[in-house]
Design a protein around this motif. Structure first.
Motif, PDB file in Angstrom:
ATOM      1  N   ASP B  30      29.987  -8.195 -28.179  1.00 16.91           N
ATOM      2  CA  ASP B  30      29.093  -7.547 -27.213  1.00 16.91           C
ATOM      3  C   ASP B  30      29.860  -6.923 -26.062  1.00 16.91           C
ATOM      4  O   ASP B  30      29.461  -5.874 -25.544  1.00 16.91           O
ATOM      5  CB  ASP B  30      28.068  -8.555 -26.689  1.00 16.91           C
ATOM      6  N   VAL B  33      31.090  -3.602 -27.226  1.00 19.09           N
ATOM      7  CA  VAL B  33      30.027  -2.607 -27.336  1.00 19.09           C
ATOM      8  C   VAL B  33      29.589  -2.123 -25.952  1.00 19.09           C
ATOM      9  O   VAL B  33      29.502  -0.916 -25.702  1.00 19.09           O
ATOM     10  CB  VAL B  33      28.823  -3.174 -28.124  1.00 19.09           C
ATOM     11  N   LEU B  37      29.740   1.692 -24.417  1.00 21.97           N
ATOM     12  CA  LEU B  37      28.514   2.355 -23.947  1.00 21.97           C
ATOM     13  C   LEU B  37      28.685   2.845 -22.517  1.00 21.97           C
ATOM     14  O   LEU B  37      28.334   3.973 -22.185  1.00 21.97           O
ATOM     15  CB  LEU B  37      27.327   1.383 -24.018  1.00 21.97           C
ATOM     16  N   LYS B 130      18.709  -7.223 -26.165  1.00 18.88           N
ATOM     17  CA  LYS B 130      19.797  -6.894 -27.098  1.00 18.88           C
ATOM     18  C   LYS B 130      19.236  -6.696 -28.507  1.00 18.88           C
ATOM     19  O   LYS B 130      18.198  -7.287 -28.833  1.00 18.88           O
ATOM     20  CB  LYS B 130      20.792  -8.053 -27.129  1.00 18.88           C
ATOM     21  N   PRO B 131      19.895  -5.962 -29.397  1.00 21.15           N
ATOM     22  CA  PRO B 131      21.194  -5.343 -29.193  1.00 21.15           C
ATOM     23  C   PRO B 131      21.095  -4.131 -28.266  1.00 21.15           C
ATOM     24  O   PRO B 131      20.124  -3.381 -28.305  1.00 21.15           O
ATOM     25  CB  PRO B 131      21.602  -4.906 -30.606  1.00 21.15           C
ATOM     26  N   VAL B 132      22.137  -3.952 -27.456  1.00 21.49           N
ATOM     27  CA  VAL B 132      22.120  -2.905 -26.450  1.00 21.49           C
ATOM     28  C   VAL B 132      22.431  -1.551 -27.096  1.00 21.49           C
ATOM     29  O   VAL B 132      23.364  -1.423 -27.893  1.00 21.49           O
ATOM     30  CB  VAL B 132      23.147  -3.205 -25.337  1.00 21.49           C
ATOM     31  N   LYS B 133      21.610  -0.574 -26.749  1.00 22.96           N
ATOM     32  CA  LYS B 133      21.802   0.773 -27.285  1.00 22.96           C
ATOM     33  C   LYS B 133      22.146   1.720 -26.141  1.00 22.96           C
ATOM     34  O   LYS B 133      21.962   1.380 -24.974  1.00 22.96           O
ATOM     35  CB  LYS B 133      20.515   1.273 -27.929  1.00 22.96           C
ATOM     36  N   LEU B 134      22.561   2.900 -26.508  1.00 21.06           N
ATOM     37  CA  LEU B 134      22.909   3.906 -25.503  1.00 21.06           C
ATOM     38  C   LEU B 134      21.715   4.221 -24.603  1.00 21.06           C
ATOM     39  O   LEU B 134      21.851   4.372 -23.389  1.00 21.06           O
ATOM     40  CB  LEU B 134      23.409   5.181 -26.185  1.00 21.06           C
TER      41      LEU B 134
END
Lengths: 154, 199
Positions: B30, B33, B37, B130-134
């Motif tokens: 994480d 990621v 981002l 989560k999951p974290v996106k743009l």
């Protein structure tokens, strides 16, 4: 095989991974974060996921092998694995973890052992699939081609 | 155990346009990621693996000591971490006279409404499932993520008027105005989206 054929093969293979549920939208998200300046991003994240998972699966095996199983610890490990699989888009691993956590809550050792087997299996499957995918990518790049941009609509 | 970028941190007066985000997450995957981002959105990122490390970085581990040249514009932290949770970290930051004005965003894989409420009540600006996106990180543009239009000055009073320098980019997603109770919209929207998923 020429580059065009390799690219088509890559596309077909990637599509199948989504259709069969091995990967979900989060994997696409990660692919979109990759660019010429960070061409290895997905491979790097997935490699971290592999390392992390293998460590967790070892810890889980150990924890469930104890005389008095510490279900809190087991659950904590599964929670971690659920998180990282979710973050890379490894959907079937994630779902196996969700089922696993339910049995942790019930403190059912037998069921947990079965879940562990299931998670290990799903992990092995997705690991093989992703390694195959990355090999295809390497071949395309080595032949002077570029990786197609995924455009799947969900 | 890793704590990246401590020495190369942003100094006062130098590249002060660049948004510096402190990311806290015990998961290596994480951290990688979230770092990517944020970097895509032109932020400087310092990623640490625990609340304790975060406090060390901020100089909060020994009585609110001021760390020379430290400038953090946003703190984004995981909720579930061993030892100090993201909630505990949030509390410590809000108790600090030096750092209480820094916006804190919580991330969690579990969309538990009481948890979200508790964090917001404690002063978290936003909550990301989560999951974290743009798109989640783009939502943080009011804190300068994605580029500043006006430099937001650190106030020397406790009353903070964050509406004085709104970013003027024309993103289609609803803008979060920090001065209003903003966060009711986005986490709840996110909740509705995630509850329809397989989870």
């Amino acid at each position: 095989m020429d580059v065009g054929q390799m690219q088509r093969q890559w596309l077909d293979y990637t599509r199948s991974l989504f259709i069969e549920g091995f990967l979900d939208n989060q994997f696409l998200q990660l692919q979109q974060l990759q660019d010429e300046n960070n061409p290895e991003f997905v491979v790097e994240v997935v490699s971290l996921f592999f390392e992390d998972s293998e460590r967790i699966l070892k810890d889980l095996t150990f924890a469930l092998d104890q005389q008095g199983v510490d279900f809190k610890k087991v659950d904590a490990h599964v929670h971690q694995l659920k998180g990282s699989s979710s973050s890379v888009g490894a959907q079937r691993v994630k779902n196996a973890c969700i089922a696993f956590r339910n049995f942790c809550e019930e403190q059912n050792v037998e069921a947990c052992l079965r879940c562990l087997q299931q998670v290990k299996q799903e992990y092995c499957l997705v690991k093989n699939k992703l390694e195959t995918l990355f090999r295809l990518e390497q071949q395309i790049v080595a032949a002077g081609g570029s990786i197609p941009m995924m455009e799947l609509s969900f | 155990m890793e704590c990246e970028g401590v020495v190369s941190g942003v100094r006062m007066g130098e590249s002060s346009e660049e948004v510096h985000v402190l990311a806290v997450d015990d998961s290596l995957v994480d951290r990688k990621v979230i770092e990517r981002l944020l970097k895509i959105l032109a932020c400087k990122v310092t990623a640490v693996d625990s609340g304790v490390r975060a406090l060390e970085y901020l100089g909060l581990d020994q009585s609110d000591a001021f760390v020379e040249g430290l400038k953090v514009d946003l703190i984004i932290t995981d909720y579930c971490m061993p030892g100090m949770t993201g909630y505990d970290l949030l509390k410590k930051i809000k108790e600090s006279s030096t750092f209480r004005e820094i916006p804190v965003v919580i991330m969690s894989s579990e969309n538990i409404l009481p948890r979200i409420d508790r964090c917001l009540e404690e002063g978290a600006e936003d909550f990301i499932v989560k999951p974290v996106k743009l798109s989640d990180v783009k939502r943080l543009k009011d804190y300068g993520v994605g580029g500043r239009i006006n430099k937001r000055k650190l106030p020397d009073t406790t009353e903070l008027d964050l509406s004085s320098s709104p970013p003027s980019d024309s993103s289609s997603s609803p803008s979060i105005s920090p001065s209003s109770p903003p966060v009711i919209d986005s986490p709840i929207q996110r909740l509705k989206m995630t509850t329809t998923a397989l989870d």
